[in-house]
Design a protein around this motif. Structure first.
Motif, short mmCIF file in Angstrom:
data_model
loop_
_atom_site.label_atom_id
_atom_site.label_comp_id
_atom_site.label_asym_id
_atom_site.label_seq_id
_atom_site.Cartn_x
_atom_site.Cartn_y
_atom_site.Cartn_z
N HIS A 1 10.33 2.54 -2.79
CA HIS A 1 9.91 2.00 -4.08
C HIS A 1 8.42 1.68 -4.02
N LYS A 2 7.84 1.43 -5.18
CA LYS A 2 6.44 1.02 -5.21
C LYS A 2 6.32 -0.40 -4.66
N GLU B 1 7.65 -3.75 -6.40
CA GLU B 1 8.79 -3.46 -7.27
C GLU B 1 10.05 -3.33 -6.41
N GLU B 2 11.20 -3.34 -7.05
CA GLU B 2 12.45 -3.24 -6.31
C GLU B 2 13.16 -1.90 -6.51
#
Length: 110
Positions: free
Chosen positions: A52-53, A56-57
């Motif tokens: 993920h980024k 973020e999740e």
């Protein structure tokens, strides 16, 4: 996997039971060779993978150039005792999206 052996007698009974001067016996060497050759040990599998980024999740539909990415993976190795957690300090991740091309070392959790 392929195993090349220099002598047909390497696992013969007369050699199999002899101990050498370093305390290793031929039985252990032969067992290590055939279990590795027939994929009974030394096999690595991924049991969980997540990306993920940063911050973020959830994983987005796609990443763009300049995105910082978090990548997590859990690995297991097949040993004579079954599947055990596998850790190493020299595993690499290669991420390709046409361009750019990213290759980075993975850092194990402590």
């Amino acid at each position: 996997r392929v195993l090349l052996v220099g002598s047909k007698d390497i696992c013969a009974n007369k050699i199999y039971d002899n101990n050498n001067n370093k305390g290793y016996n031929n039985r252990d060497i032969c067992k290590a060779m055939y279990t590795w050759t027939f994929n009974q040990r030394g096999v690595i599998r991924a049991t969980s993978m997540r990306h993920h980024k940063v911050g973020e999740e959830e994983a987005p539909y796609m990443y763009t150039e300049g995105d910082d990415i978090t990548f997590e993976i859990q690995l297991e190795e097949l040993t004579m005792k079954g599947w055990t957690p596998y850790t190493t300090n020299d595993m690499q991740l290669e991420y390709t999206m046409l361009d750019p091309h990213i290759r980075s070392f993975l850092i194990p959790n402590k």
